[in-house]
Scaffold this active site. Structure first.
Site, short mmCIF file in Angstrom:
data_model
loop_
_atom_site.label_atom_id
_atom_site.label_comp_id
_atom_site.label_asym_id
_atom_site.label_seq_id
_atom_site.Cartn_x
_atom_site.Cartn_y
_atom_site.Cartn_z
N ARG A 185 19.90 20.25 66.64
CA ARG A 185 18.69 20.84 67.27
C ARG A 185 17.89 19.85 68.11
NH1 ARG A 185 18.12 23.28 62.04
NH2 ARG A 185 19.11 25.31 62.08
N LYS A 204 10.75 12.86 92.98
CA LYS A 204 11.29 13.71 91.91
C LYS A 204 10.34 13.70 90.71
CE LYS A 204 14.74 15.87 89.54
NZ LYS A 204 16.12 16.24 89.45
N HIS A 211 20.73 24.20 97.87
CA HIS A 211 21.57 24.32 96.66
C HIS A 211 22.09 25.75 96.47
CE1 HIS A 211 20.02 20.38 95.94
NE2 HIS A 211 20.57 20.27 94.75
N HIS A 250 29.29 17.76 94.73
CA HIS A 250 28.01 18.48 94.75
C HIS A 250 27.17 18.10 95.98
CE1 HIS A 250 24.37 20.36 93.19
NE2 HIS A 250 23.74 19.21 93.40
N ASN A 295 15.64 22.45 95.17
CA ASN A 295 16.93 23.12 95.37
C ASN A 295 17.21 23.45 96.83
OD1 ASN A 295 17.68 23.18 92.62
ND2 ASN A 295 16.19 24.80 92.29
N HIS A 312 25.81 25.70 95.88
CA HIS A 312 26.46 26.13 94.63
C HIS A 312 27.52 27.19 94.93
CE1 HIS A 312 22.97 24.74 91.79
NE2 HIS A 312 23.74 23.75 92.20
N LYS A 328 16.99 18.36 83.54
CA LYS A 328 17.87 19.54 83.64
C LYS A 328 19.24 19.14 83.10
CE LYS A 328 16.13 22.41 87.38
NZ LYS A 328 16.41 22.96 88.72
N ARG A 364 8.89 23.20 91.41
CA ARG A 364 10.16 22.47 91.22
C ARG A 364 11.32 23.12 91.98
NH1 ARG A 364 12.70 19.56 85.84
NH2 ARG A 364 14.63 18.95 86.87
N GLU A 375 21.14 14.04 98.67
CA GLU A 375 19.93 14.35 97.89
C GLU A 375 18.76 13.49 98.36
OE1 GLU A 375 19.90 16.91 95.88
OE2 GLU A 375 21.82 17.12 94.86
N GLU A 409 10.34 24.55 86.17
CA GLU A 409 10.61 25.29 87.40
C GLU A 409 10.02 26.70 87.40
OE1 GLU A 409 14.46 24.39 89.21
OE2 GLU A 409 14.49 26.42 90.04
P1 NAD Z 1 30.16 12.68 89.20
O1 NAD Z 1 29.39 12.52 87.97
O2 NAD Z 1 31.37 13.54 89.14
O3 NAD Z 1 30.55 11.25 89.75
C1 NAD Z 1 31.32 11.14 90.93
C2 NAD Z 1 32.53 10.23 90.72
O4 NAD Z 1 32.12 8.88 90.70
C3 NAD Z 1 33.26 10.46 89.42
O5 NAD Z 1 34.64 10.35 89.64
C4 NAD Z 1 32.79 9.31 88.54
O6 NAD Z 1 33.70 8.97 87.52
C5 NAD Z 1 32.65 8.22 89.55
N1 NAD Z 1 31.72 7.16 89.23
C6 NAD Z 1 30.50 7.27 88.66
N2 NAD Z 1 29.87 6.09 88.70
C7 NAD Z 1 30.71 5.20 89.26
C8 NAD Z 1 30.60 3.83 89.59
N3 NAD Z 1 29.47 3.16 89.40
N4 NAD Z 1 31.67 3.22 90.15
C9 NAD Z 1 32.81 3.93 90.41
N5 NAD Z 1 32.94 5.24 90.16
C10 NAD Z 1 31.90 5.88 89.59
O7 NAD Z 1 29.26 13.29 90.37
P2 NAD Z 1 27.74 13.07 90.78
O8 NAD Z 1 27.70 13.29 92.23
O9 NAD Z 1 27.16 11.85 90.21
O10 NAD Z 1 27.00 14.28 90.04
C11 NAD Z 1 27.27 15.61 90.37
C12 NAD Z 1 26.79 16.49 89.22
O11 NAD Z 1 25.39 16.34 89.04
C13 NAD Z 1 27.05 17.96 89.43
O12 NAD Z 1 27.59 18.51 88.25
C14 NAD Z 1 25.67 18.53 89.69
O13 NAD Z 1 25.55 19.88 89.28
C15 NAD Z 1 24.81 17.63 88.86
N6 NAD Z 1 23.41 17.55 89.29
C16 NAD Z 1 22.46 17.71 88.34
C17 NAD Z 1 21.13 17.61 88.68
C18 NAD Z 1 20.08 17.70 87.61
O14 NAD Z 1 18.89 17.77 87.94
N7 NAD Z 1 20.45 17.69 86.35
C19 NAD Z 1 20.75 17.35 90.00
C20 NAD Z 1 21.75 17.18 90.95
C21 NAD Z 1 23.10 17.28 90.59
N1 GLY Z 2 17.99 18.95 91.16
C1 GLY Z 2 17.07 20.01 90.98
C2 GLY Z 2 16.07 19.76 89.92
O1 GLY Z 2 16.11 18.77 89.22
O2 GLY Z 2 15.21 20.56 89.73
#
Ligand code: NAD
Ligand code: GLY
Length: 361
Positions: A123, A229, A250, A267, A247, A254, A145, A243, A187, A239
């Site tokens: 939890r 942010k 997005h 992404h 997006n 998406h 998020k 907030r 971003e 949100e």
């Molecule tokens: P990812 O986590 O898939 O990383 C991209 C690639 O880089 C992967 O292959 C990873 O293994 C590699 N990698 C990571 N760090 C590395 C490093 N220092 N050196 C070498 N390789 C490295 O992708 P991302 O772009 O970081 O994240 C995308 C995700 O984030 C999506 O799922 C998206 O929905 C999510 N997201 C969430 C929020 C939120 O607010 N929670 C906001 C934006 C995006």
């Molecule tokens: N990336 C969108 C949010 O954090 O709200």
């Protein structure tokens, strides 16, 4: 070794937490050890990042702690309910209790799934974000998020769950691939468009430094992105209003990610093409100029990002996928558009014929 470290805060009352930003924070500081509560730790990472940074993280943890490392397969296609179950299997087998801290070491995929695991495990347990991609450092690690994807839609199963701390070691970006790095810049560009026209101008003037990963340019871009942010999240954590502006692009993005199959487009790449669509729609509605659309296209291209949706993706496909977006309320699709450069608004009166005109052009 003296280490440069900038500290910002996400101001959420008694859940306020720090964002530490600087080079070599994983190697030359005790920030991670200090952010951990209790004597049980689960470090979640993936098979690409583990050989690069897992040892540095493990070295920072208290010697007497019960430490488990969970190494996930790499890729957006593994941000699933099934992987979440695998994490719980390993953590339960190692007999972790409620005083465990989860550490997310990786990009947005690892951060989102680890945060959701921390929100659910017994939890809710403490968690710390150690983002290693640019996208995670400027966006996903901040704000709480957390989610996994569903075959029918991105991030459809999740929770708002804030970390205790975010530790951004900017030196980890040195090993990031060019495509993944550019995806993070999408971003960064978003923040200027939605919130800060001066920052947008600064990004335009520093595009060469951004592309070449100039340390000073990058350090300011990360800091300013995190400041924006943090301010938006502090004003509207869950949100219910402001907030949603985070997006921009997005809703379209998406739809691209879901249509192409998770992982085919990164992404940030989908967000880049989606932002052009959102800004073009804003221009069609006369709130910004066509010149801004062109200028944005040039900036994103110079930063190595796509500006067009995938060929063959029709307006009907977009509309079908976008009708599942989390911003849909009472059957009305909501879009983040620009009221002006540096000022975003959420609208719910975009007509289908506008979408057909925008997408099928
Ligand atoms: P990812 O986590 O898939 O990383 C991209 C690639 O880089 C992967 O292959 C990873 O293994 C590699 N990698 C990571 N760090 C590395 C490093 N220092 N050196 C070498 N390789 C490295 O992708 P991302 O772009 O970081 O994240 C995308 C995700 O984030 C999506 O799922 C998206 O929905 C999510 N997201 C969430 C929020 C939120 O607010 N929670 C906001 C934006 C995006
Ligand atoms: N990336 C969108 C949010 O954090 O709200």
């Amino acid at each position: 070794m003296s280490v440069q470290c900038t500290t910002l805060y996400v101001e959420l009352g008694d859940r306020r937490y720090p964002i530490y930003i600087g080079p070599n924070l994983l190697h030359a500081t005790t920030l991670l050890g200090d952010a951990i509560t209790g004597r049980q730790i689960v470090v979640v990472t993936n098979e690409t990042i583990a050989p690069l940074y897992l040892d540095a993280v493990l070295r920072q943890l208290p010697a007497e702690a019960l430490v488990s490392s969970v190494i996930l397969p790499d890729g957006e296609q593994y941000k699933t309910w099934q992987t979440l179950g695998d994490i719980f299997d390993q953590v339960l087998r190692a007999r972790h209790n409620r005083s465990t801290t989860f550490v997310a070491l990786g990009g947005g995929v690892v951060g989102d799934i680890t945060g959701f695991a921390a929100a659910c495990y017994q939890r809710g347990v403490n968690f710390v974000q150690v983002p290693t991609t640019l996208l995670a450092q400027v966006d996903s690690s901040v704000g709480g998020k957390t989610a996994v994807n569903h075959p029918l839609g991105k991030n459809m199963i999740g929770a708002f769950y804030q970390p205790n701390a975010v530790i951004i070691d900017t030196a980890t970006l040195s090993t990031l691939g060019d495509r993944e790095y550019a995806a993070g810049l999408a971003e960064v560009v978003k923040y200027g468009l939605i919130f800060d026209a001066d920052f947008h101008a600064w990004l335009g003037a520093n595009r060469v430094g951004l592309r070449s990963r100039d340390a000073n340019v990058l350090s300011y871009a990360i800091k300013r992105s995190c400041e924006i942010k943090a301010e938006v999240v502090a004003a509207d954590e869950r949100e219910s209003g402001l907030r949603a502006i985070l997006n921009l692009g997005h809703t379209f993005g998406h739809a691209i990610e879901t249509h192409m199959g998770y992982g085919a487009w990164l992404h940030g790449e989908a967000v880049a093409a989606g932002m052009v669509m959102a800004v073009r729609l804003s221009a069609m509605r006369h709130s910004v100029s066509d010149g801004l659309v062109t200028e944005l296209e040039h900036l994103l291209t110079d930063l190595g990002l796509p500006i067009w949706a995938p060929e063959g993706m029709s307006s009907n496909t977009f509309i079908d996928l976008m009708s599942l977006d989390k911003k849909v309320i009472d059957g009305r699709m909501r879009f983040v558009l620009l009221a002006a450069l540096g000022e975003a608004v959420v609208v719910d009166d975009v007509r289908q014929d506008e979408l057909h005109a925008l997408i099928d052009r």
